[in-house]
Scaffold this motif. Structure first.
Motif, PDB file in Angstrom:
ATOM      1  N   GLN A   1       0.728  -1.304  -0.114  1.00 34.85           N
ATOM      2  CA  GLN A   1       0.067  -0.042  -0.044  1.00 34.85           C
ATOM      3  C   GLN A   1       0.963   1.158  -0.024  1.00 34.85           C
ATOM      4  O   GLN A   1       0.460   2.349  -0.810  1.00 34.85           O
ATOM      5  CB  GLN A   1      -0.897   0.008   1.308  1.00 34.85           C
ATOM      6  CG  GLN A   1      -1.965   1.272   1.190  1.00 34.85           C
ATOM      7  CD  GLN A   1      -2.937   1.076   2.558  1.00 34.85           C
ATOM      8  OE1 GLN A   1      -2.821   0.169   3.100  1.00 34.85           O
ATOM      9  NE2 GLN A   1      -3.468   1.973   2.787  1.00 34.85           N
ATOM     10  N   LEU A   2       2.074   1.185   0.852  1.00 34.43           N
ATOM     11  CA  LEU A   2       2.792   2.391   1.027  1.00 34.43           C
ATOM     12  C   LEU A   2       4.002   2.613   0.209  1.00 34.43           C
ATOM     13  O   LEU A   2       4.615   3.525  -0.191  1.00 34.43           O
ATOM     14  CB  LEU A   2       3.007   2.700   2.273  1.00 34.43           C
ATOM     15  CG  LEU A   2       1.765   2.945   3.346  1.00 34.43           C
ATOM     16  CD1 LEU A   2       2.458   3.053   4.675  1.00 34.43           C
ATOM     17  CD2 LEU A   2       0.792   4.111   2.597  1.00 34.43           C
TER      18      LEU A   2
ATOM     19  N   GLY B   1      -1.411  10.126   0.710  1.00 38.65           N
ATOM     20  CA  GLY B   1      -2.970   9.583   0.490  1.00 38.65           C
ATOM     21  C   GLY B   1      -3.638  10.555  -0.545  1.00 38.65           C
ATOM     22  O   GLY B   1      -3.132  11.464  -0.875  1.00 38.65           O
ATOM     23  N   GLN B   2      -5.040  10.203  -0.216  1.00 44.38           N
ATOM     24  CA  GLN B   2      -5.930  10.774  -1.134  1.00 44.38           C
ATOM     25  C   GLN B   2      -6.150  12.167  -0.654  1.00 44.38           C
ATOM     26  O   GLN B   2      -6.508  12.388   0.733  1.00 44.38           O
ATOM     27  CB  GLN B   2      -7.347   9.999  -1.200  1.00 44.38           C
ATOM     28  CG  GLN B   2      -8.413  10.482  -1.952  1.00 44.38           C
ATOM     29  CD  GLN B   2      -9.717   9.853  -1.820  1.00 44.38           C
ATOM     30  OE1 GLN B   2      -9.611   8.655  -1.478  1.00 44.38           O
ATOM     31  NE2 GLN B   2     -10.874  10.209  -2.223  1.00 44.38           N
ATOM     32  N   LEU B   3      -6.385  13.154  -1.608  1.00 45.54           N
ATOM     33  CA  LEU B   3      -6.696  14.338  -1.113  1.00 45.54           C
ATOM     34  C   LEU B   3      -8.132  14.726  -1.027  1.00 45.54           C
ATOM     35  O   LEU B   3      -9.021  14.463  -1.986  1.00 45.54           O
ATOM     36  CB  LEU B   3      -6.105  15.665  -2.219  1.00 45.54           C
ATOM     37  CG  LEU B   3      -6.206  17.103  -1.829  1.00 45.54           C
ATOM     38  CD1 LEU B   3      -5.578  17.457  -0.615  1.00 45.54           C
ATOM     39  CD2 LEU B   3      -5.891  17.863  -2.890  1.00 45.54           C
ATOM     40  N   ILE B   4      -8.729  15.081   0.296  1.00 47.44           N
ATOM     41  CA  ILE B   4     -10.112  15.210   0.249  1.00 47.44           C
ATOM     42  C   ILE B   4     -10.152  16.726   1.118  1.00 47.44           C
ATOM     43  O   ILE B   4      -9.444  17.133   1.779  1.00 47.44           O
ATOM     44  CB  ILE B   4     -10.791  14.110   0.954  1.00 47.44           C
ATOM     45  CG1 ILE B   4     -10.161  13.932   2.485  1.00 47.44           C
ATOM     46  CG2 ILE B   4     -10.997  12.759   0.302  1.00 47.44           C
ATOM     47  CD1 ILE B   4     -10.947  12.860   3.223  1.00 47.44           C
TER      48      ILE B   4
ATOM     49  N   VAL C   1      -5.607   9.318   3.692  1.00 48.80           N
ATOM     50  CA  VAL C   1      -6.055  10.652   3.203  1.00 48.80           C
ATOM     51  C   VAL C   1      -5.090  11.596   3.565  1.00 48.80           C
ATOM     52  O   VAL C   1      -4.389  11.154   4.660  1.00 48.80           O
ATOM     53  CB  VAL C   1      -7.295  11.041   3.571  1.00 48.80           C
ATOM     54  CG1 VAL C   1      -8.432   9.977   2.939  1.00 48.80           C
ATOM     55  CG2 VAL C   1      -7.548  11.132   5.252  1.00 48.80           C
ATOM     56  N   GLN C   2      -4.840  12.616   2.923  1.00 48.64           N
ATOM     57  CA  GLN C   2      -4.004  13.689   3.360  1.00 48.64           C
ATOM     58  C   GLN C   2      -4.748  14.595   4.466  1.00 48.64           C
ATOM     59  O   GLN C   2      -5.765  15.312   4.196  1.00 48.64           O
ATOM     60  CB  GLN C   2      -3.431  14.696   2.343  1.00 48.64           C
ATOM     61  CG  GLN C   2      -2.869  13.886   1.062  1.00 48.64           C
ATOM     62  CD  GLN C   2      -2.498  14.827  -0.269  1.00 48.64           C
ATOM     63  OE1 GLN C   2      -2.223  15.902   0.029  1.00 48.64           O
ATOM     64  NE2 GLN C   2      -2.483  14.426  -1.567  1.00 48.64           N
TER      65      GLN C   2
END
Length: 403
Positions: free
Chosen positions: A46-47, A220-223, A285-286
């Motif tokens: 994953q990382l 991670g994902q930007l939300i 996530v970020q």
């Protein structure tokens, strides 16, 4: 340039990898060769895979016999295979083989005590990075990790003597030096306590250099938050956390916008609880920007997430899954910056704790006081310090080799 091995042997979840990643990136930028040996290859996939780092499975004890409730660091080692000389020999020889196959010039250890044993036996320079829990205090006996129980001193001492007997028998067999204390493994390496003194699981230690936590809030994902006019609650949880479904029920009924990051969550749970007000995500996530508008956070008690939240002035509901996380919960409660869910983990219990964190100003004020105390702290500076330590260790090694 040098060949640097990163080692992770004990513990779970993402924290160990996220602590090592910023260091590994910088070392690779400098031209060093970096290789990871990890406890959990799924976490590595994953990382590490997206970043192009190579990795291999760490030697692990496959014996299912476990000490149910270790009371100190020595008993953690016993529970990890040190009770059986054959298992311990296999673990150490596995690490020695990896060190030699990679032709490592230095090993960076994160909760990998057997890798430290192997480094000592091969005279490989080592740097050990960890929180308070992963680097026990240099005292006799090694202290209890269950302070709410009365543990006889004799048991604490006996556990260390038991481990020492096996380690020294192994060292003699492999023609290496013996040790007098388990903590000699850490004294022989260059040590980095990557936490704040207030968040040391064992309590603040005099004379230690706390460099602060290592983490990245930009992986991670930007939300972003969608609703400005509601409180914002962020949760990072594991589906096997006690009371997980009840906690989701409580979060879904809050008058707030909620983001839940839950790797491994069942699709049925997502379907049952996800709404316009509650988003459920399965990937990291970020958090750097997200935490600027977060009013409350829910987590199991990992040092990285707790540190990020407190540095952002966010009060915490902690749902610990193990002793390490429970000890962290106690440190947060001492600060007054949060509260822990204990035995009662019904929906109404979680609802009451969440409402208190959102409405009582004392938690928010304590979290903000912590943030103010460490205003200006930047994980990048801690990474700089570790890189300098690695550089100096490699320089000393080269100087010794040339003599």
């Amino acid at each position: 340039m040098s060949r640097i091995l990163f080692a992770w042997e004990l513990g779970g979840n993402l924290g160990h990898m996220t602590r090592q990643l910023p260091i590994a990136r910088r070392l690779r930028q400098q031209g060093h060769q970096v290789f990871f040996v990890v406890r959990d290859t799924a976490v590595a996939a994953q990382l590490l895979t997206p970043e192009g780092f190579a990795y291999a499975q760490a030697p692990v004890n496959v014996d299912k016999k476990r000490l149910p409730h270790p009371v100190n660091y020595a008993e953690i080692l016993i529970a990890s295979g040190y009770a059986d000389p054959a298992v311990l020999l296999g673990l150490v020889q596995g690490w020695i083989s990896l060190i030699r196959l990679f032709k490592a010039d230095l090993i960076v250890v994160d909760h990998a005590p057997t890798a430290l044993v192997a480094a000592r036996l091969t005279a490989l320079p080592a740097i050990t990075i960890g929180t308070g829990f992963e680097i026990p205090p240099n005292c006799l006996p090694l202290p209890s990790i269950r302070p709410w129980e009365t543990i006889p001193t004799e048991r604490l001492l006996r556990a260390e003597e038991y481990v020492l007997e096996r380690l020294n028998a192994l060292a003699t067999f492999l023609k290496g030096g013996t040790i007098e204390r388990i903590t000699d493994l850490f004294q022989g390496a260059r040590k980095v306590l990557a936490t704040f003194a207030e968040l040391d699981h064992y309590g603040t230690r005099e004379g230690e250099n706390y460099v602060g936590p290592l983490y990245t809030g930009t992986t991670g994902q930007l939300i972003t938050w969608h609703q400005i006019d509601k409180p914002h609650v962020f949760a990072y949880l594991r589906p096997d956390a006690p009371g997980f479904e009840n906690l989701l029920k409580a979060l879904s009924k809050l008058s707030a916008e909620v983001i839940v990051v839950a790797p491994g969550i069942k699709p049925a749970h997502i379907q049952a609880f996800a709404t316009l007000n509650l988003r459920i995500l399965t990937q990291p996530v970020q958090t750097e920007q997200l935490f600027k508008m977060t009013d409350c956070a829910v987590t199991t008690g990992g040092t990285g997430t707790v540190s990020q939240c407190l540095l952002a002035g966010i009060p915490l509901l902690l749902v610990p899954q193990n002793v390490e996380q429970f000890l962290m919960s106690l440190r947060v409660e001492v600060l007054g910056a949060g509260t822990a869910a204990r035995n009662n983990r019904q929906e109404q219990d979680f609802a009451g704790l969440l409402e208190a964190l959102l409405k009582k100003s004392c938690y928010r004020l304590s979290a903000r006081a912590f943030a103010q105390q460490y205003a200006g702290y930047a994980p990048a500076e801690t990474t700089d310090n570790v890189i300098q330590l690695i550089d100096s260790t490699l320089t000393n090694r080269d100087a010794v080799s040339s003599q």
